[in-house]
Design an enzyme around this catalytic site. Sequence first.
Site, PDB file in Angstrom:
ATOM      1  N   HIS A   1     -89.466  27.862  21.683  1.00  0.00           N
ATOM      2  CA  HIS A   1     -88.517  28.670  20.587  1.00  0.00           C
ATOM      3  C   HIS A   1     -89.326  30.161  20.488  1.00  0.00           C
ATOM      4  O   HIS A   1     -90.400  30.467  20.663  1.00  0.00           O
ATOM      5  CB  HIS A   1     -88.732  27.844  19.422  1.00  0.00           C
ATOM      6  CG  HIS A   1     -87.822  28.264  18.225  1.00  0.00           C
ATOM      7  ND1 HIS A   1     -87.811  29.439  17.447  1.00  0.00           N
ATOM      8  CD2 HIS A   1     -86.581  27.614  18.119  1.00  0.00           C
ATOM      9  CE1 HIS A   1     -86.801  29.245  16.805  1.00  0.00           C
ATOM     10  NE2 HIS A   1     -86.185  28.321  17.000  1.00  0.00           N
TER      11      HIS A   1
ATOM     12  N   ASP B   1     -83.166  20.863  19.364  1.00  0.00           N
ATOM     13  CA  ASP B   1     -82.172  20.493  20.352  1.00  0.00           C
ATOM     14  C   ASP B   1     -82.737  19.389  21.136  1.00  0.00           C
ATOM     15  O   ASP B   1     -81.825  18.714  22.023  1.00  0.00           O
ATOM     16  CB  ASP B   1     -81.585  21.465  21.055  1.00  0.00           C
ATOM     17  CG  ASP B   1     -80.728  22.610  20.258  1.00  0.00           C
ATOM     18  OD1 ASP B   1     -81.211  23.869  20.464  1.00  0.00           O
ATOM     19  OD2 ASP B   1     -80.010  22.392  19.485  1.00  0.00           O
TER      20      ASP B   1
HETATM   21  C1  SDX Z   1     -81.973  27.069  19.266  1.00  0.00           C
HETATM   22  O1  SDX Z   1     -83.605  31.393  17.290  1.00  0.00           O
HETATM   23  C2  SDX Z   1     -83.247  30.411  16.560  1.00  0.00           C
HETATM   24  O2  SDX Z   1     -83.861  29.938  15.827  1.00  0.00           O
HETATM   25  C3  SDX Z   1     -82.446  29.387  17.533  1.00  0.00           C
HETATM   26  C4  SDX Z   1     -82.538  27.738  16.990  1.00  0.00           C
HETATM   27  C5  SDX Z   1     -81.544  27.977  15.421  1.00  0.00           C
HETATM   28  O3  SDX Z   1     -81.654  27.001  14.674  1.00  0.00           O
HETATM   29  O4  SDX Z   1     -80.514  28.998  15.139  1.00  0.00           O
HETATM   30  O5  SDX Z   1     -83.603  27.338  16.568  1.00  0.00           O
HETATM   31  C6  SDX Z   1     -81.513  26.949  17.832  1.00  0.00           C
HETATM   32  O6  SDX Z   1     -81.590  27.957  19.853  1.00  0.00           O
HETATM   33  C7  SDX Z   1     -83.031  26.588  19.774  1.00  0.00           C
HETATM   34  C8  SDX Z   1     -83.637  26.880  21.233  1.00  0.00           C
HETATM   35  C9  SDX Z   1     -82.729  26.466  22.167  1.00  0.00           C
HETATM   36  N1  SDX Z   1     -82.813  26.544  23.537  1.00  0.00           N
HETATM   37  C10 SDX Z   1     -83.519  25.777  24.502  1.00  0.00           C
HETATM   38  O7  SDX Z   1     -83.984  24.819  24.354  1.00  0.00           O
HETATM   39  C11 SDX Z   1     -83.491  26.600  25.853  1.00  0.00           C
HETATM   40  C12 SDX Z   1     -84.808  26.334  26.641  1.00  0.00           C
HETATM   41  N2  SDX Z   1     -85.909  27.224  25.717  1.00  0.00           N
HETATM   42  C13 SDX Z   1     -85.916  28.405  26.116  1.00  0.00           C
HETATM   43  O8  SDX Z   1     -84.868  29.139  27.206  1.00  0.00           O
HETATM   44  C14 SDX Z   1     -86.559  29.480  25.269  1.00  0.00           C
HETATM   45  O9  SDX Z   1     -87.871  28.855  24.928  1.00  0.00           O
HETATM   46  C15 SDX Z   1     -85.935  30.212  24.166  1.00  0.00           C
HETATM   47  C16 SDX Z   1     -84.708  30.927  24.811  1.00  0.00           C
HETATM   48  C17 SDX Z   1     -85.667  28.992  23.305  1.00  0.00           C
HETATM   49  C18 SDX Z   1     -87.127  30.986  23.837  1.00  0.00           C
HETATM   50  O10 SDX Z   1     -87.295  32.061  24.632  1.00  0.00           O
HETATM   51  P1  SDX Z   1     -88.085  33.405  24.441  1.00  0.00           P
HETATM   52  O11 SDX Z   1     -88.596  33.329  22.949  1.00  0.00           O
HETATM   53  O12 SDX Z   1     -87.365  34.764  24.908  1.00  0.00           O
HETATM   54  O13 SDX Z   1     -89.351  33.006  25.180  1.00  0.00           O
HETATM   55  P2  SDX Z   1     -89.528  33.271  26.783  1.00  0.00           P
HETATM   56  O14 SDX Z   1     -88.217  33.179  27.424  1.00  0.00           O
HETATM   57  O15 SDX Z   1     -90.122  34.838  26.953  1.00  0.00           O
HETATM   58  O16 SDX Z   1     -90.572  32.462  27.311  1.00  0.00           O
HETATM   59  C19 SDX Z   1     -91.659  32.788  27.005  1.00  0.00           C
HETATM   60  C20 SDX Z   1     -92.506  31.981  28.346  1.00  0.00           C
HETATM   61  C21 SDX Z   1     -91.966  32.484  29.607  1.00  0.00           C
HETATM   62  O17 SDX Z   1     -92.926  32.487  30.573  1.00  0.00           O
HETATM   63  P3  SDX Z   1     -93.632  33.647  31.001  1.00  0.00           P
HETATM   64  O18 SDX Z   1     -92.458  34.701  31.579  1.00  0.00           O
HETATM   65  O19 SDX Z   1     -94.132  34.323  29.858  1.00  0.00           O
HETATM   66  O20 SDX Z   1     -94.698  33.325  32.252  1.00  0.00           O
HETATM   67  O21 SDX Z   1     -92.352  30.578  28.073  1.00  0.00           O
HETATM   68  C22 SDX Z   1     -91.653  30.194  29.174  1.00  0.00           C
HETATM   69  C23 SDX Z   1     -90.818  31.415  29.886  1.00  0.00           C
HETATM   70  O22 SDX Z   1     -90.763  31.139  31.236  1.00  0.00           O
HETATM   71  N3  SDX Z   1     -90.659  29.372  28.768  1.00  0.00           N
HETATM   72  C24 SDX Z   1     -90.274  27.965  29.317  1.00  0.00           C
HETATM   73  C25 SDX Z   1     -89.450  27.419  28.308  1.00  0.00           C
HETATM   74  N4  SDX Z   1     -89.141  28.328  27.368  1.00  0.00           N
HETATM   75  C26 SDX Z   1     -89.893  29.339  27.547  1.00  0.00           C
HETATM   76  N5  SDX Z   1     -90.802  27.346  30.274  1.00  0.00           N
HETATM   77  C27 SDX Z   1     -90.151  26.239  30.556  1.00  0.00           C
HETATM   78  N6  SDX Z   1     -89.166  25.536  29.834  1.00  0.00           N
HETATM   79  C28 SDX Z   1     -88.808  26.037  28.646  1.00  0.00           C
HETATM   80  N7  SDX Z   1     -88.124  25.466  27.745  1.00  0.00           N
END
Ligand code: SDX
Length: 428
Positions: A306, A363
């Site tokens: 998140h 989720d």
């Molecule tokens: C919702 O914003 C909100 O409030 C949203 C929400 C709401 O109520 O409105 O809470 C609802 O959207 C919840 C999130 C649902 N999405 C997912 O579950 C999809 C999977 N999660 C990711 O795609 C990700 O965690 C996000 C999009 C939710 C957040 O991404 P960020 O904050 O942009 O973080 P990032 O992508 O920069 O990740 C940071 C690091 C990265 O690694 P590095 O590049 O630093 O080496 O963490 C890793 C990412 O690769 N990472 C994950 C991961 N999520 C982040 N690695 C594996 N699995 C994951 N799920």
Amino acid sequence: MSDNTANLTVGGDSKDYAIMDGTVGPQVIDVRKLYANTGMFTYDPGFTSTASCESGLTYIDGDEGVLLHRGYPIGQLAEESSFMEVCYLLLNGELPSKKELADFTNTITRHTMVHEQLSAFFRGFRRDAHPMAIMVGVVGALSAFYHDSTDINDPEQRRIASHRLIAKMPTIAAMAYKYSVGQPFVYPRNDLSYTANFLRMTFSVPAEDYIPDPVIVDAMDKIFILHADHEQNASTSTVRLAGSSGANPFACIAAGIACLWGPAHGGANEAALNMLREIGTVDRIPEYIARAKNKDDPFRLMGFGHRVYKNYDPRATVMQKTAKDVLEKLGVNDPVFDVAKELEQIALNDPYFVEKKLYPNVDFYSGVILSAIGFPTEMFTVLFALARTVGWVAQWNEMISDPAQKIGRPRQLYTGPTQRDYVPVDKR
Ligand code: SDX
């Protein structure tokens, strides 16, 4: 830097910028004069360090895993309140008296029917259209039917439009489901609660009425509460940006639905259950954990991570308990739930997820419950949109009432070609 200003020196010119305090949470540096003072913009793609507005609706402490709606913790609201009451709280700022809640619920109930002509819209979609595609189209079309509540400068029209949107989303969502399964639409009934009405419109058929099970009604109502609002997330920011141009409320909410559909946002609940089903059994979890950690593999654990929570999403805590309760009470033994719980345990003890502070989010477990209740995965994000409508509407109203609000118009760091002259095609 004094305690209420931040000083920035650019090219030898030093300027102070006011530091503003909220009631709780990070302070902000007011950079509204930065461009005038320096000729420079801030640069913050993804808005990781940017406050887009002032808001009193919802507060998240991502490090502590705290979520408050108008100051009330989400765990207490989920356990003690109802979705109708949380809608009133988000819209009005205070918990309602018994009479206020009864009057509000009565008002919403009497807006649940949609214009009969709206059902013709569905006929244009293929039966296998994704219900989110239908939601975007039909909700956007509402402004063609409710002209008398599209003047955003009229507080009474804003109030009616807000109630219409909250009231009609369940009806439209149920219609999207019915259309996809080839069953006739079911009209709302005024003698049922908001959530029971939605379940009946979804699962009742002419041949056999659907009597909503109180266990399922309670679980669904909790799920709606958990999804009601969440600060300036992507879809809420979309609604605010659309609203800042003066667009009508129905168009703004349709824009929010479109944004929510993305798998990185509200589409994650559908993607998470599909992922858990693809994993299938506990012994295949290590394979997927390895993929999630592999930089060369685009796969991510859906329902994990998140932007704001760097601790357990408090909504996931309630969701996991609700999943356990619903499966037990329905006597459903879904192996996917076992996979989800085991995956969570493995991930929470894996250095990659621990270092990156990746925890289950709202989720991760919701799909287990929704599937047990009988919803197809394609409907999961529709249910998220249904519940989030009150948050979008409350944020939209707050934005319009904010004297500081202007049309949203971000700038950019331009990295394209500098000016050059056109070359006729025969000289290229
Ligand atoms: C919702 O914003 C909100 O409030 C949203 C929400 C709401 O109520 O409105 O809470 C609802 O959207 C919840 C999130 C649902 N999405 C997912 O579950 C999809 C999977 N999660 C990711 O795609 C990700 O965690 C996000 C999009 C939710 C957040 O991404 P960020 O904050 O942009 O973080 P990032 O992508 O920069 O990740 C940071 C690091 C990265 O690694 P590095 O590049 O630093 O080496 O963490 C890793 C990412 O690769 N990472 C994950 C991961 N999520 C982040 N690695 C594996 N699995 C994951 N799920």
